[in-house]
Design a protein around this motif. Structure first.
Motif, mmCIF file in Angstrom:
data_model
loop_
_atom_site.group_PDB
_atom_site.id
_atom_site.type_symbol
_atom_site.label_atom_id
_atom_site.label_comp_id
_atom_site.label_asym_id
_atom_site.label_seq_id
_atom_site.Cartn_x
_atom_site.Cartn_y
_atom_site.Cartn_z
ATOM 1 N N ALA A 289 0.832 -1.212 0.000
ATOM 2 C CA ALA A 289 0.000 0.000 0.000
ATOM 3 C C ALA A 289 0.863 1.257 0.000
ATOM 4 O O ALA A 289 0.606 2.206 -0.757
ATOM 5 C CB ALA A 289 -0.928 -0.013 1.208
ATOM 6 N N VAL A 290 1.908 1.266 0.830
ATOM 7 C CA VAL A 290 2.797 2.430 0.902
ATOM 8 C C VAL A 290 3.585 2.567 -0.399
ATOM 9 O O VAL A 290 3.766 3.678 -0.923
ATOM 10 C CB VAL A 290 3.743 2.308 2.109
ATOM 11 C CG1 VAL A 290 4.774 3.434 2.097
ATOM 12 C CG2 VAL A 290 2.961 2.329 3.415
ATOM 13 N N SER A 291 4.060 1.443 -0.934
ATOM 14 C CA SER A 291 4.825 1.472 -2.184
ATOM 15 C C SER A 291 3.990 2.035 -3.323
ATOM 16 O O SER A 291 4.477 2.829 -4.136
ATOM 17 C CB SER A 291 5.300 0.059 -2.541
ATOM 18 O OG SER A 291 6.166 -0.445 -1.558
ATOM 19 N N ARG A 292 2.729 1.620 -3.372
ATOM 20 C CA ARG A 292 1.845 2.123 -4.433
ATOM 21 C C ARG A 292 1.603 3.617 -4.278
ATOM 22 O O ARG A 292 1.628 4.361 -5.268
ATOM 23 C CB ARG A 292 0.514 1.360 -4.404
ATOM 24 C CG ARG A 292 0.629 -0.060 -4.903
ATOM 25 C CD ARG A 292 -0.602 -0.878 -4.571
ATOM 26 N NE ARG A 292 -0.418 -2.274 -4.971
ATOM 27 C CZ ARG A 292 -1.057 -3.306 -4.451
ATOM 28 N NH1 ARG A 292 -1.960 -3.104 -3.472
ATOM 29 N NH2 ARG A 292 -0.840 -4.525 -4.881
ATOM 30 N N THR A 295 4.818 5.444 -5.322
ATOM 31 C CA THR A 295 5.097 5.328 -6.759
ATOM 32 C C THR A 295 4.162 6.206 -7.573
ATOM 33 O O THR A 295 4.610 7.054 -8.365
ATOM 34 C CB THR A 295 4.962 3.863 -7.212
ATOM 35 O OG1 THR A 295 5.895 3.059 -6.501
ATOM 36 C CG2 THR A 295 5.221 3.742 -8.701
ATOM 37 N N VAL A 296 2.851 6.000 -7.394
ATOM 38 C CA VAL A 296 1.878 6.775 -8.165
ATOM 39 C C VAL A 296 1.958 8.252 -7.786
ATOM 40 O O VAL A 296 1.839 9.137 -8.649
ATOM 41 C CB VAL A 296 0.458 6.219 -7.940
ATOM 42 C CG1 VAL A 296 -0.574 7.070 -8.685
ATOM 43 C CG2 VAL A 296 0.369 4.768 -8.400
ATOM 44 N N GLY A 297 2.203 8.541 -6.524
ATOM 45 C CA GLY A 297 2.345 9.927 -6.087
ATOM 46 C C GLY A 297 3.534 10.608 -6.739
ATOM 47 O O GLY A 297 3.440 11.768 -7.163
ATOM 48 N N PHE A 298 4.655 9.889 -6.830
ATOM 49 C CA PHE A 298 5.852 10.466 -7.457
ATOM 50 C C PHE A 298 5.616 10.727 -8.940
ATOM 51 O O PHE A 298 5.972 11.793 -9.462
ATOM 52 C CB PHE A 298 7.048 9.523 -7.270
ATOM 53 C CG PHE A 298 8.300 10.001 -7.934
ATOM 54 C CD1 PHE A 298 9.078 10.984 -7.356
ATOM 55 C CD2 PHE A 298 8.704 9.467 -9.153
ATOM 56 C CE1 PHE A 298 10.243 11.440 -7.972
ATOM 57 C CE2 PHE A 298 9.856 9.907 -9.775
ATOM 58 C CZ PHE A 298 10.635 10.895 -9.182
ATOM 59 N N VAL A 299 5.022 9.758 -9.643
ATOM 60 C CA VAL A 299 4.758 9.927 -11.074
ATOM 61 C C VAL A 299 3.836 11.121 -11.305
ATOM 62 O O VAL A 299 4.073 11.942 -12.204
ATOM 63 C CB VAL A 299 4.138 8.641 -11.662
ATOM 64 C CG1 VAL A 299 3.669 8.880 -13.101
ATOM 65 C CG2 VAL A 299 5.149 7.497 -11.627
ATOM 66 N N PHE A 300 2.791 11.237 -10.475
ATOM 67 C CA PHE A 300 1.846 12.331 -10.657
ATOM 68 C C PHE A 300 2.455 13.678 -10.267
ATOM 69 O O PHE A 300 2.311 14.672 -10.990
ATOM 70 C CB PHE A 300 0.581 12.084 -9.835
ATOM 71 C CG PHE A 300 -0.389 13.223 -9.878
ATOM 72 C CD1 PHE A 300 -1.137 13.461 -11.016
ATOM 73 C CD2 PHE A 300 -0.535 14.076 -8.791
ATOM 74 C CE1 PHE A 300 -2.027 14.533 -11.073
ATOM 75 C CE2 PHE A 300 -1.420 15.143 -8.830
ATOM 76 C CZ PHE A 300 -2.164 15.368 -9.983
#
Length: 352
Positions: A289-292, A295-300
């Motif tokens: 959950a934290v990894s997702r 990851t998605v937060g960094f990309v966005f």
């Protein structure tokens, strides 16, 4: 709208004629530089074609299909590599596999089916988003931008789902998925390599990453040679996106998009290097959950910083939304016209 649709039809007629020529050439000219030179005029044509449109939608889809996918696949075909090898058995399959982000499934699955529930959910979410745009004046620019990108992702995924089932019926074969739930990615390597827009990473892997890695490994260790390959693939992707942005905005590139992909490439390469350090990964293991979220937060977040500003400044996003309204009105008008013709014909028939 009508002029752009006429241009769209002409462009795809030229595209089909060009691809027919390439299919003919592929079986008659030996692979390598001779075959590449023989299809070079087609590659140039596919670079110029998107300039025929003023519509952001048509420019986007044509650039993706012809300038990005078709050109890279044809270059790989020149050297007997890529998704067009082995050569499709029919011209119809060659058209579809060249123009669109699809590939025949190597291990066909009889359980492969149309994801009705997923598509229905995505359509419902798009409907909610369109409703929320009525309150855009009360939203922060960042939130509005996030909604735009979510909608764009969902629209592309919905169109791809319907297109996939049409192609499956037409070709009579199972296809590999276009994406794999990118919002569940647990790392940048997972996001860019195994979940997001799967056809493009596969092409870049064969066209850029693999050759660069072979060259790098002549001067580096086999383990370190992958890092220049990863970075080169992201740089090429960035340059292609700069070209796409030029077709959409007709403005001189600011190179922000290229820097976005350079940043993603550097961070992905650093992530791969860290994964090789088993002591580090064992000590700093994160929950999925934290990894997702990271990851998605960094990309966005990096996308808002580097990817989106040029689109916002040029007004492309607003034009994209405006064109959707025009397209819906155009379809309604044509439907009403056809319905009127049909009812008139029925009345005339009954009168006779």
């Amino acid at each position: 709208m009508e002029e752009d649709l006429k241009s769209f039809i002409k462009v795809w007629v030229y595209g089909i004629i060009s691809i027919s020529y390439c299919y003919y050439i592929a079986t008659r000219i030996r692979s390598g530089v001779p075959r590449l030179l023989s299809i070079f005029p087609v590659l140039v044509l596919f670079l110029v074609i998107p300039l025929s449109f003023s519509s952001a939608h048509l420019s986007l889809y044509t650039t993706f299909s012809l300038t990005l996918l078709a050109n890279l696949k044809l270059i790989l075909l020149s050297f007997d590599k890529g998704p067009l090898i082995p050569l499709p058995t029919t011209l119809g399959r060659f058209f579809c596999f060249t123009f669109f982000p699809i590939k025949a499934q190597e291990n066909p699955n009889s359980q492969n089916h149309f994801p009705k529930r997923d598509v229905a959910t995505k359509v419902a979410i798009v409907g909610v988003l369109l409703h929320l745009y009525g309150y855009r004046n009360n939203m922060s620019p960042t939130l509005l931008l996030a909604l735009y990108f979510v909608q764009l992702y969902l629209e592309i995924d919905i169109v791809a789902s319907f297109f996939k089932i049409a192609v499956v019926i037409f070709l009579g074969c199972d296809l590999e998925p276009q994406s794999n739930k990118p919002y569940l990615a647990t790392s940048l390597q997972d996001f860019w390599g195994r979940r997001w827009n799967l056809m493009v990473p596969a092409i870049l892997r064969a066209a850029v990453y693999a050759p660069m890695r072979r060259v790098s490994e002549r001067r580096m260790s086999s383990g370190s040679g992958l890092f220049p390959g990863v970075l080169a693939a992201f740089i090429v992707s960035g340059l292609y996106h700069e070209l796409l942005f030029y077709y959409l905005t007709r403005e001189v590139p600011t190179w922000e998009v290229t820097w976005y992909f350079v940043l993603q490439g550097v961070c992905t390469a650093a992530e791969i290097a860290l994964k090789k350090k088993t002591t580090v990964t064992q000590r700093w293991q994160l929950t999925p959950a934290v990894s997702r979220l990271l990851t998605v937060g960094f990309v966005f977040a990096t996308g808002v910083w580097l990817f989106a500003p040029q689109l916002v400044r040029s007004g492309v996003l607003e034009r994209y939304k405006y064109e959707e309204v025009l397209f819906v009105d155009f379809i309604k008008q044509k439907f009403i016209t056809l319905l009127g013709i049909f009812l008139t014909s029925v009345k005339s028939f009954n009168g006779v």
